[in-house]
Design a protein around this motif. Sequence first.
Motif: not given
Length: 162
Positions: A27-54
Amino acid sequence: MSPVERRWRVEESIFIKAPVERVYDAVADVRAMGNRSPECRAVWGVPRGPVALGARFIGFNRKGPWLWFTECRVTQAAPEEGFAFRVTTFGLPVALWGYRFAAEADGTRVVEHWQDLRTGRWSGLTQFLGRVFTGTRADQRHLANQVGMRATLGRLKESLES
């Protein structure tokens, strides 16, 4: 379309046969959200893997002919507490999305939750922008999100249990 009572919060849950840490990392790997969400197609600005607070990221979203970008900031990032991010557009508050995790026998109960933050002084503008960019009226957004949450959680389950 008949009037619907606007809901400001919704949540959906699912049981996944995987340990909390593994579910959290997915879940915290927001770059993968585009593979799960029907509306999100992509996430930019963070590396792959779990992202940190902030961490801040841009979500690129699409629903039918509607396209929109959102600016997001991670507001919670701890497996024992949850993962959440605040969504804005043009600097205006839109929503809070998050996940809670509870260990159960042989797996994890995952709750995805959403809160509409389009209130206060600029709420009329953010509701108008939401309709223009997403094609969904504010009083219908919770219905679209519930459908999307079910799809997202189902895809998360499928990816972690296969």
